[in-house]
Design an enzyme around this catalytic site. Structure first.
Site, PDB file in Angstrom:
ATOM      1  N   ASN A 122       6.788 -11.378   1.345  1.00  0.00           N
ATOM      2  CA  ASN A 122       8.245 -11.465   1.278  1.00  0.00           C
ATOM      3  C   ASN A 122       8.800 -11.611   2.685  1.00  0.00           C
ATOM      4  OD1 ASN A 122       8.404 -11.053  -1.580  1.00  0.00           O
ATOM      5  ND2 ASN A 122       7.942  -8.902  -1.224  1.00  0.00           N
ATOM      6  N   HIS A 142       3.268  -8.615   6.391  1.00  0.00           N
ATOM      7  CA  HIS A 142       2.245  -8.098   5.482  1.00  0.00           C
ATOM      8  C   HIS A 142       2.065  -9.037   4.307  1.00  0.00           C
ATOM      9  CE1 HIS A 142       6.153  -6.328   4.315  1.00  0.00           C
ATOM     10  NE2 HIS A 142       5.722  -6.380   3.067  1.00  0.00           N
TER      11      HIS A 142
HETATM   12  P1  5GP Z   1       7.976  -5.623   0.990  1.00  0.00           P
HETATM   13  O1  5GP Z   1       8.997  -5.153  -0.014  1.00  0.00           O
HETATM   14  O2  5GP Z   1       8.504  -5.509   2.408  1.00  0.00           O
HETATM   15  O3  5GP Z   1       7.404  -6.977   0.699  1.00  0.00           O
HETATM   16  O4  5GP Z   1       6.737  -4.663   0.849  1.00  0.00           O
HETATM   17  C1  5GP Z   1       6.667  -3.404   1.439  1.00  0.00           C
HETATM   18  C2  5GP Z   1       5.638  -2.626   0.663  1.00  0.00           C
HETATM   19  O5  5GP Z   1       5.289  -1.492   1.421  1.00  0.00           O
HETATM   20  C3  5GP Z   1       6.133  -2.126  -0.685  1.00  0.00           C
HETATM   21  O6  5GP Z   1       5.306  -2.642  -1.715  1.00  0.00           O
HETATM   22  C4  5GP Z   1       6.034  -0.607  -0.563  1.00  0.00           C
HETATM   23  O7  5GP Z   1       5.616   0.015  -1.752  1.00  0.00           O
HETATM   24  C5  5GP Z   1       5.035  -0.430   0.538  1.00  0.00           C
HETATM   25  N1  5GP Z   1       5.211   0.788   1.305  1.00  0.00           N
HETATM   26  C6  5GP Z   1       6.387   1.286   1.791  1.00  0.00           C
HETATM   27  N2  5GP Z   1       6.165   2.426   2.476  1.00  0.00           N
HETATM   28  C7  5GP Z   1       4.821   2.641   2.431  1.00  0.00           C
HETATM   29  C8  5GP Z   1       3.969   3.678   2.966  1.00  0.00           C
HETATM   30  O8  5GP Z   1       4.403   4.620   3.628  1.00  0.00           O
HETATM   31  N3  5GP Z   1       2.645   3.571   2.704  1.00  0.00           N
HETATM   32  C9  5GP Z   1       2.104   2.547   1.975  1.00  0.00           C
HETATM   33  N4  5GP Z   1       0.781   2.539   1.782  1.00  0.00           N
HETATM   34  N5  5GP Z   1       2.881   1.550   1.461  1.00  0.00           N
HETATM   35  C10 5GP Z   1       4.204   1.605   1.686  1.00  0.00           C
END
Ligand code: 5GP
Ligand code: ZN
Length: 113
Positions: A86, A99
């Site tokens: 994303n 990521h």
């Molecule tokens: P985005 O929404 O930016 O594409 O993805 C961020 C991801 O990071 C989400 O799927 C969320 O669940 C994950 N995430 C957020 N905080 C943490 C954390 O402290 N540890 C881990 N392992 N994942 C996290």
């Protein structure tokens, strides 16, 4: 980046369940899995998003995509999997450190938007 969640995970300041690590990248389980297997693969260098990929730093992205099939195989994702990144507000990016989500272990929904 001092205030970056994923930089803190790389530094070990925030715990994570690691599934792969080498000198330049880290893979760990998502804290809120959206599929039976949900892994995040990140560069150790802080790149804010896909928008931050340049000719100078893109080698780590190629490396991530070389390692993703190894992670998928180790996770037993023989039926396939999805890789998602994303980028920005409209995509719902919540962590501003590049990521790639690996999602698998079930029949994934086909909707992409
Ligand atoms: P985005 O929404 O930016 O594409 O993805 C961020 C991801 O990071 C989400 O799927 C969320 O669940 C994950 N995430 C957020 N905080 C943490 C954390 O402290 N540890 C881990 N392992 N994942 C996290
Ligand atoms: Zn970071």
């Amino acid at each position: 980046m001092a205030d970056c969640l994923f930089c803190k995970i790389i530094a070990g300041d925030i715990p994570s369940t690691k599934v792969y690590e080498d000198e330049t990248i880290l893979a760990f389980r998502d804290i809120a899995p959206q599929a039976p297997t949900h892994i995040l693969v990140i560069p150790k260098a802080h790149i804010p998003s896909v928008d931050g990929i340049t000719a100078e730093n893109s080698a780590v992205v190629a490396h991530i995509f070389q390692v993703i099939p190894q992670i998928a195989a180790a996770e037993g994702l023989t039926g396939g999997y999805r890789v998602v990144s994303n980028c920005g507000a409209d995509a719902g990016q919540t962590v501003h450190h590049l990521h790639f989500h690996i999602l698998g272990g079930k029949q994934l929904a086909l909707e992409m938007a």
